[in-house]
Design a protein around this motif. Sequence first.
Motif, mmCIF file in Angstrom:
data_model
loop_
_atom_site.group_PDB
_atom_site.id
_atom_site.type_symbol
_atom_site.label_atom_id
_atom_site.label_comp_id
_atom_site.label_asym_id
_atom_site.label_seq_id
_atom_site.Cartn_x
_atom_site.Cartn_y
_atom_site.Cartn_z
ATOM 1 N N THR A 1 -11.739 26.611 -3.825
ATOM 2 C CA THR A 1 -13.015 26.370 -4.541
ATOM 3 C C THR A 1 -14.223 26.816 -3.723
ATOM 4 O OG1 THR A 1 -12.939 24.076 -3.718
ATOM 5 C CG2 THR A 1 -12.131 24.481 -5.951
ATOM 6 N N GLY A 2 -13.977 27.462 -2.560
ATOM 7 C CA GLY A 2 -15.062 28.042 -1.748
ATOM 8 C C GLY A 2 -15.785 27.058 -0.853
ATOM 9 N N SER B 1 -6.923 21.138 -10.574
ATOM 10 C CA SER B 1 -7.276 20.965 -9.152
ATOM 11 C C SER B 1 -8.132 19.723 -8.958
ATOM 12 C CB SER B 1 -8.007 22.205 -8.626
ATOM 13 O OG SER B 1 -9.179 22.451 -9.393
ATOM 14 N N HIS B 2 -8.946 19.388 -9.980
ATOM 15 C CA HIS B 2 -9.789 18.189 -9.880
ATOM 16 C C HIS B 2 -8.929 16.933 -9.768
ATOM 17 C CE1 HIS B 2 -13.043 15.345 -10.604
ATOM 18 N NE2 HIS B 2 -12.328 14.833 -11.605
ATOM 19 N N GLU B 3 -7.900 16.833 -10.644
ATOM 20 C CA GLU B 3 -6.986 15.674 -10.599
ATOM 21 C C GLU B 3 -6.209 15.622 -9.293
ATOM 22 O OE1 GLU B 3 -6.011 15.374 -15.379
ATOM 23 O OE2 GLU B 3 -4.371 15.282 -13.948
ATOM 24 N N ARG B 4 -5.787 16.802 -8.835
ATOM 25 C CA ARG B 4 -5.042 16.844 -7.562
ATOM 26 C C ARG B 4 -5.898 16.318 -6.421
ATOM 27 N NH1 ARG B 4 -3.227 21.953 -9.256
ATOM 28 N NH2 ARG B 4 -4.517 23.039 -7.740
ATOM 29 N N LEU B 5 -7.141 16.808 -6.350
ATOM 30 C CA LEU B 5 -8.043 16.383 -5.262
ATOM 31 C C LEU B 5 -8.347 14.893 -5.342
ATOM 32 C CD1 LEU B 5 -9.599 17.505 -2.842
ATOM 33 C CD2 LEU B 5 -11.544 17.919 -4.343
ATOM 34 N N LEU C 1 -3.156 19.200 4.151
ATOM 35 C CA LEU C 1 -3.040 20.639 3.888
ATOM 36 C C LEU C 1 -3.352 20.962 2.428
ATOM 37 C CD1 LEU C 1 0.181 21.474 5.935
ATOM 38 C CD2 LEU C 1 -2.087 22.420 6.339
ATOM 39 N N LEU C 2 -2.882 20.096 1.507
ATOM 40 C CA LEU C 2 -3.163 20.312 0.089
ATOM 41 C C LEU C 2 -4.669 20.223 -0.179
ATOM 42 C CD1 LEU C 2 -2.231 20.701 -2.832
ATOM 43 C CD2 LEU C 2 -1.906 18.222 -2.987
ATOM 44 N N LYS C 3 -5.307 19.237 0.439
ATOM 45 C CA LYS C 3 -6.752 19.072 0.266
ATOM 46 C C LYS C 3 -7.502 20.301 0.788
ATOM 47 C CE LYS C 3 -10.649 16.057 1.381
ATOM 48 N NZ LYS C 3 -11.105 14.831 2.089
ATOM 49 N N ASP D 1 0.811 -1.226 0.000
ATOM 50 C CA ASP D 1 0.000 0.000 0.000
ATOM 51 C C ASP D 1 0.844 1.276 0.000
ATOM 52 O OD1 ASP D 1 -0.993 -0.091 3.547
ATOM 53 O OD2 ASP D 1 0.952 -0.237 2.574
ATOM 54 N N THR D 2 2.048 1.238 0.585
ATOM 55 C CA THR D 2 2.889 2.446 0.624
ATOM 56 C C THR D 2 3.327 2.871 -0.766
ATOM 57 O OG1 THR D 2 4.791 1.010 1.059
ATOM 58 C CG2 THR D 2 3.780 2.103 2.952
ATOM 59 N N TYR D 3 3.549 1.890 -1.659
ATOM 60 C CA TYR D 3 3.932 2.207 -3.044
ATOM 61 C C TYR D 3 2.852 3.058 -3.703
ATOM 62 C CZ TYR D 3 4.468 1.519 -8.072
ATOM 63 O OH TYR D 3 4.561 1.722 -9.423
ATOM 64 N N HIS D 4 1.584 2.645 -3.550
ATOM 65 C CA HIS D 4 0.474 3.371 -4.165
ATOM 66 C C HIS D 4 0.240 4.709 -3.466
ATOM 67 C CE1 HIS D 4 -0.641 -0.020 -6.720
ATOM 68 N NE2 HIS D 4 -0.335 -0.783 -5.683
ATOM 69 N N PHE D 5 0.458 4.736 -2.141
ATOM 70 C CA PHE D 5 0.307 5.989 -1.388
ATOM 71 C C PHE D 5 1.269 7.048 -1.931
ATOM 72 C CE2 PHE D 5 -0.557 8.660 2.221
ATOM 73 C CZ PHE D 5 0.651 9.282 2.501
ATOM 74 N N LEU D 6 2.552 6.673 -2.100
ATOM 75 C CA LEU D 6 3.549 7.625 -2.596
ATOM 76 C C LEU D 6 3.286 8.005 -4.047
ATOM 77 C CD1 LEU D 6 6.833 6.206 -1.018
ATOM 78 C CD2 LEU D 6 5.621 8.295 -0.380
ATOM 79 N N ASN D 7 2.770 7.053 -4.832
ATOM 80 C CA ASN D 7 2.451 7.330 -6.236
ATOM 81 C C ASN D 7 1.345 8.386 -6.333
ATOM 82 O OD1 ASN D 7 2.779 6.981 -8.980
ATOM 83 N ND2 ASN D 7 1.346 5.283 -9.111
ATOM 84 N N PHE D 8 0.284 8.194 -5.522
ATOM 85 C CA PHE D 8 -0.806 9.179 -5.508
ATOM 86 C C PHE D 8 -0.331 10.517 -4.944
ATOM 87 C CE2 PHE D 8 -3.715 5.309 -5.237
ATOM 88 C CZ PHE D 8 -4.073 5.394 -6.580
ATOM 89 N N TYR D 9 0.580 10.439 -3.957
ATOM 90 C CA TYR D 9 1.137 11.668 -3.367
ATOM 91 C C TYR D 9 1.856 12.491 -4.439
ATOM 92 C CZ TYR D 9 4.435 14.548 -0.678
ATOM 93 O OH TYR D 9 5.168 15.592 -0.200
ATOM 94 N N LYS D 10 2.706 11.827 -5.237
ATOM 95 C CA LYS D 10 3.440 12.528 -6.309
ATOM 96 C C LYS D 10 2.484 13.128 -7.328
ATOM 97 C CE LYS D 10 7.604 9.657 -6.026
ATOM 98 N NZ LYS D 10 8.340 8.560 -6.670
ATOM 99 N N LYS D 11 1.476 12.337 -7.727
ATOM 100 C CA LYS D 11 0.495 12.820 -8.707
ATOM 101 C C LYS D 11 -0.292 14.009 -8.149
ATOM 102 C CE LYS D 11 -0.279 8.458 -11.169
ATOM 103 N NZ LYS D 11 -1.256 7.401 -11.473
ATOM 104 N N ALA D 12 -0.582 13.975 -6.845
ATOM 105 C CA ALA D 12 -1.358 15.055 -6.212
ATOM 106 C C ALA D 12 -0.638 16.393 -6.340
ATOM 107 C CB ALA D 12 -1.611 14.725 -4.743
ATOM 108 N N PHE D 13 0.697 16.359 -6.235
ATOM 109 C CA PHE D 13 1.456 17.607 -6.288
ATOM 110 C C PHE D 13 1.923 17.971 -7.702
ATOM 111 C CE2 PHE D 13 1.673 16.726 -1.770
ATOM 112 C CZ PHE D 13 1.564 17.994 -1.215
ATOM 113 N N SER D 14 1.822 17.009 -8.646
ATOM 114 C CA SER D 14 2.300 17.298 -10.007
ATOM 115 C C SER D 14 1.167 17.496 -11.013
ATOM 116 C CB SER D 14 3.210 16.164 -10.498
ATOM 117 O OG SER D 14 2.497 14.949 -10.566
ATOM 118 N N SER D 15 -0.059 17.119 -10.652
ATOM 119 C CA SER D 15 -1.187 17.250 -11.586
ATOM 120 C C SER D 15 -1.470 18.706 -11.895
ATOM 121 C CB SER D 15 -2.452 16.595 -11.003
ATOM 122 O OG SER D 15 -2.221 15.231 -10.752
ATOM 123 N N SER D 16 -1.923 18.948 -13.132
ATOM 124 C CA SER D 16 -2.141 20.329 -13.572
ATOM 125 C C SER D 16 -3.487 20.891 -13.112
ATOM 126 C CB SER D 16 -2.049 20.402 -15.097
ATOM 127 O OG SER D 16 -2.927 19.456 -15.687
#
Length: 986
Positions: A919-920, A866-870, A910-912, A849-864
Amino acid sequence: MKKDESVSKFEIFKGDSIFVKREKLLRTFLNLRDKKIFFLFAPPGSGKTYFLAQIKNMFKKRAFYYRLDERDNEIEFLVKNLALCLENEYSGENKLEISSFLQTLSNKRNLIFMFDNFHKISHNPKVLKFFSYITSYTPSDVYFLFASRDEVDIEKYFSFEYKLFTKNEFWFTKDEIKKYYWKKFKKRINNEELNMIYEFTSGWPIAVSVVLEKIKEKGIKEIKESFLEISFLDFMEKEVLTLIPKHLKNGLSILALLPEVFRLSEIKDLMSQEDFRTLLNLLKFLKAKKLFVENIKRNMWSVHSLFLQFLREKGIMNKMLLKKIGEYYKNEFPAFVSCLYLYAKEFEGLKNLIKKKYYEIDVQNEPIFLRKILESLPPNMKDDDEFVFLKGIYYRKKGEYKKSFEMFSKISRKKKSELYFDASFLGVDVKILEGDFKTAQKFIKSFLKAIPDNDIKLKSACVGRLGSIHLLSGEIKKAEKYYKKALEIIKNYKNIKILLPFKIGLAISEKEKGVLNKEEFFSLLSQAQEIRDVYNYCVILLNLAELFFWMNEIEKAYHFLEKAKFLAVLYEEFIYISCLEMEARIKIFERKFDEAEKLLKNAALRLKEYGSVYYISPYFHLSYLYVKKGEYERAKEILRDINERAENSQILNLKFLIKGFLNYLSVLDGYKSRVNEMEKDCRNLSKLGKTFEFIWLLIYLIKALKVIGDEKKVKFYSKKLDSLLRKFNFKILLKEKEEVLEENKRKTWIQMFGEFKIIKDGREVPLSKIKGEKTRKVLKFFFMNLNSPCVQDMIIENFWRNMNVNKAKNSLYFTVSELRKFFKENSLPFELVRQRDNYVLKGEEEFVDTYHFLNFYKKAFSSSSSHERLLNVEKALKLYKDEYLSCERYSDFCMFKRDFYKEKYIELLLLKSRILVDTGKYRDAEEVLKKTIEEDPVNIEAYRLLIECLKKQNRDKEIIKILKKCNKEFYLRLRIKPPKDLRVKE
């Protein structure tokens, strides 16, 4: 080379001029053993060599010293001497035995390698890449020190963290001058003398040595007066030269300073009467029966090269002297010092050298030197074939292929030229590098017509080259045809050297068609080794690596790839780049995406620097990597960038693959009609005979058909795919099929967040089957370090630190045995192996599970968007059920990992909250922020965001409560006040 000259390269000359222990430097070095590489950049006479001698003295047999010189620009010469340095039984007769040197080096542990005079080879990219390769290949407890008078572009060639020592660390402090003075004269120095010496020398050790000698000889007052009349550099020039005859037999430290002192740009009026007398003294050495220096046995070439550099900079190099050097060194005279021909204006000799050693001149010299020769030629020689040929080499090295081809074709039109054959073939090579296969074919075919019928050897070479062109363009069936024709022409020859390239080409063609005949490649490998054909040996190794990769025998693939990489870095840059690309392809299938990405970017950058069209290949595989990661936008961006270049190129297989994957991504975006284009791309690959690539794209075609819901075609192509996979031994594609077509759904899951669990086929595997609580802890420890070596001593330190060493080792062996038994009994896809003093738990990281956690973490900060990041934040937070291994809350072995993942978890919260605030969605953000503060009660950013949320909602009273809570938590936990904007107003 004489044996005593070789051995002397491993001896450190200490001298007697800088004899003071560098305690601070040594302490710094000893305290930085987490670094693998150390660079010592300082002017001559700074004490670099003596510092290395102190390290050698401290570490004895664990430290190896090697003095580099110009001869080491010849890679074979360098490797032979390094093998001697390692006391390896190495004859040096067979180039292919270099791989045994690499094996010897990889087995060495806890050693220090010191390379002096690194500036002697710092201009040579091939040698620098060799050093970069061996530093990365050796174990982590093998250290390297490189001493150089000139700086090197470290970042370009060395990937490890390094420590740089410069003159700031090497030049004497006042305290060291005091110690040195005491050591030399057994008396104390007064402050006036000390300050004067430091002021004039800045602590430069060799300068301190000269000034102290003169103080002793003439007294402080006379020296002080001298400095009022002349500059320090003039003083050094004058005083150093007077020391040379006296100390030349005893030491080389003063001699090493000569080229640095005598630079025309720095010294005015050099040829004074006194200077002239000194030059005459130096020139006496040139008249000796043995060149330059009769009585110095220590590394003759190194001593001579210093004089050569001195004479070159003075403009004294002449034909007579050059002839004398050539006679002395004979065949050992290195092509690198072909620059001496230029300084001696011996252009006829240079012409002969180009004919004999054009390959060595090409390899050993940078474009800047080749340009200098071409610019300095007399007008009447600029059109000579040899120098036109040199221009071709120069332009090829610069990546200016059109100009290079123009030069080679100019010579190839002169059939009587001695360089006719070489120029013609190099012209073809340039067009191949450019990716212009059609012109290369025309050039060969016109060349072929002019070859006499009885010149069977040359005819077969041309026909074979046509086969190579079709092989590179991806036209396998045509390549096979020409290779067979070449072998037919030369069928009566038994010379392996002539036959081998055609046999290899034919074997590669068969492989590309799907016939994986490893025995044939092993036979060819033996033949290449027998005739010492390094280039073809590397080609076979690379193809063996690919063959075993296709068969999904990854360890064997890596074995042959490593051998190919090592030899290629020494001999053939383009094969080395192909090795990087091959390694990346293997790592993509192993899902080691970060490593693969670096390799592909490196390969693409190198090819672009060479101006080669083949850079589109690593970029294509980079786009495929992003497809595998699900980062489709990045994949499309790269494919669009290279598609136009591929469309205009003649590399057909790459053209169809790039178009195929672009069409696949378009189908995923909803453009259903692109499936028809994808089908065409598959058919085109099939026509070329590229079986592996055809099946590979076919898998993605079926996936695309599934997306649009065309079940009829899915059924048709699936049947065809299964038939092909049964026919050909492409096990790696079987794995790809299962993954892409979702036929191998995740059956194993390792849960590291919260309670540790192993889930298989939807059921939890009971850990109670493992005997002993400690064994269960060790199991968790191995999963913490999946695919990473765990040192035996570190495991013992974590779990049996208070136990007797032997008992602890026995406990560890029992534990490992129990865990292996557990994996086997439960059919878990993990293997616990031992590598020297390490244990490694091997398995796919995507099961954890940590592999997928870090993968989603990287995508969260690199996605263009806000919908993809969230979306990625939510996926990551869902995996974080509780703290990392919360079941081991009071165990030390996982404490740092727990803190690491906790920090990432807070960052995601914090990112969330930031996205929700933007988005209000203030109420939702408020809940997330309160949870963040609950997890991290002194998180300043969380308090500020929460206050911002409350302000937007005009809830001022609650803001005061939050501020009070903030102040209270900061005081209780940190005993400090929070930042001013978070303090409660009194």
